[in-house]
Design a protein around this motif. Sequence first.
Motif, short mmCIF file in Angstrom:
data_model
loop_
_atom_site.label_atom_id
_atom_site.label_comp_id
_atom_site.label_asym_id
_atom_site.label_seq_id
_atom_site.Cartn_x
_atom_site.Cartn_y
_atom_site.Cartn_z
N GLY A 17 0.81 -1.21 0.00
CA GLY A 17 0.00 0.00 0.00
C GLY A 17 0.85 1.25 0.00
N LEU A 18 1.93 1.26 0.80
CA LEU A 18 2.82 2.42 0.83
C LEU A 18 3.51 2.62 -0.52
CD1 LEU A 18 4.37 1.93 4.38
CD2 LEU A 18 2.81 3.74 3.68
N ALA A 19 3.90 1.52 -1.15
CA ALA A 19 4.53 1.64 -2.47
C ALA A 19 3.57 2.23 -3.50
CB ALA A 19 5.03 0.27 -2.94
N LEU A 20 2.28 1.93 -3.34
CA LEU A 20 1.28 2.48 -4.26
C LEU A 20 1.11 3.99 -4.11
CD1 LEU A 20 -1.60 -0.18 -4.33
CD2 LEU A 20 0.07 0.34 -6.11
N PHE A 21 1.64 4.56 -3.02
CA PHE A 21 1.61 6.02 -2.89
C PHE A 21 2.33 6.69 -4.05
CE2 PHE A 21 1.07 6.55 2.03
CZ PHE A 21 -0.20 6.00 1.91
N ARG A 28 10.19 8.61 -3.78
CA ARG A 28 11.30 7.86 -3.18
C ARG A 28 10.97 7.48 -1.73
NH1 ARG A 28 14.38 11.54 -6.39
NH2 ARG A 28 14.44 13.05 -4.68
N ALA A 29 10.38 8.42 -0.99
CA ALA A 29 10.02 8.15 0.41
C ALA A 29 9.00 7.01 0.49
CB ALA A 29 9.46 9.41 1.06
N GLY A 57 7.71 1.49 1.95
CA GLY A 57 7.18 0.20 1.52
C GLY A 57 8.19 -0.91 1.71
N ALA A 58 9.44 -0.66 1.34
CA ALA A 58 10.49 -1.67 1.50
C ALA A 58 10.72 -1.98 2.98
CB ALA A 58 11.78 -1.18 0.85
#
Length: 476
Positions: A335-339, A428-429, A434-435
């Motif tokens: 979900g964070l990576a989809l930001f 990038r953040a 996400g990682a």
Amino acid sequence: MTGLRYRSRAGRWVLAATVGGSVIASIDATVVSIALPSIGREFGTGLATLQWVVTAYTLTLAGLLLVAGALGDRYGRRRVFTIGVAWFAVASVLCAVAPTAGTLVAARALQGVGAALLTPGSLAIIEAAFVPDDRSRAIGAWSGLSGVAGAIGPFLGGWLIQAGSWRLIFAINLPIAAAVIAIARRHVPESREPGAAGRIDLAGGVLVTLGLVALTYGLIDGPAFVIVGALLLAGFVGWERHARTPMLPLHLFASRQFSGTNLVTFVVYGALGGALFLLPIELQQVSGYTPLQAGISLLPITVLMLALSARSGELAARIGPRLQMTAGPVLAGAGLALFTLIGPGGSYLTSVLPAVTLLGLGLAVTVAPLTATVLGAVPASHAGVAWAVNNDVARAASLIAVAVLPAAAGITGAAYLDPGDFQPGFQRAALICGAACVLAGVVSAATIRNDHRPDRTGPPLRAGAGAGHLGTPPRD
């Protein structure tokens, strides 16, 4: 007035006071991030000042939380709770009328002191006041109603900012605080911990708070202070090893299950705190959302947690926590990576909703098993302090992430005011966060066991030790 029943009139008054205290902290925690762009524009500040608006509060809250629980045990939970609510209200007034950014940061630090005093007392009063058979129902109602406040907070904050000024988000605390103090003084019974003895570990509280201040200052403004902060925190650990009544019982970390769960907590809540610090800025400065729209956009996270956390906890009780504590952070990380899809011109349904929905689902899968695992990793006589330590770990993680993530992502100075400069850094953040969550899932797979059964003799939760709950993500 002791041994209250959940459905009694007296019990409802106690619940009203404790929920009210939790509400002012919950609302404040969820609305400040929505107000950051407005605060920055009014004072003409760079991103570092906005970081301090968030971290000044978390510094004093995280540093003093365990000490505040001990104060309530010794001097009376109602007394410390009401002092905390009053302190929080006065600090809120100072925030609302702050003439400069520096004054606002100082007032936020004072607000954190008040939050530290009231937070452990909110749960501890319930533990002490209700009969054991009704205690879990009272805690469930307290947690659920506090969660609803957390869901309302972004909507209310966005509306107040849009209708008037960011200063109103602090003024709204005053009538709630006045009602809580009046109810507590009239209806909440006083209680203390019968076994509370020895000196309160004020030295430990001072060392950890100063260490966090120096470390945070170093991460945001001056790298030399990182060394000072590290030395102070090392001194805190050394002090706790030999203190007669330590605020942080280090022997708890001898449990692999306890240490692993707190490591997962640190990584997940660090990623969450950093991402949710930057997301409202992205939505308002890059995507063109109003403060109200930005606040509403985050509601799916809290709604999913409220709807699914109890069922997630029930599932973990049947199958063990390892699967959910492994899969949940991975879902949250996705979900964070989809930001990264959020940007100028994108619609809410296609760019924001999928991300916050997946993040909320991942947190719902993770949080209840995580909290249960922390409590289950230690004997019942230490369950309260274990919960308090885990809550403090979550807040410290968010504090450090807010301090370090913008620079790590290349967001510095006044970049947040320029959509073209801020957008690449935000992407990038999002990938970094996400990682980190995926890494937390790997740590869970390596450290969390399903067959851990410590000695569970003794009371279920020491009344004075609870330091709040992880039912909603701490954002400040």
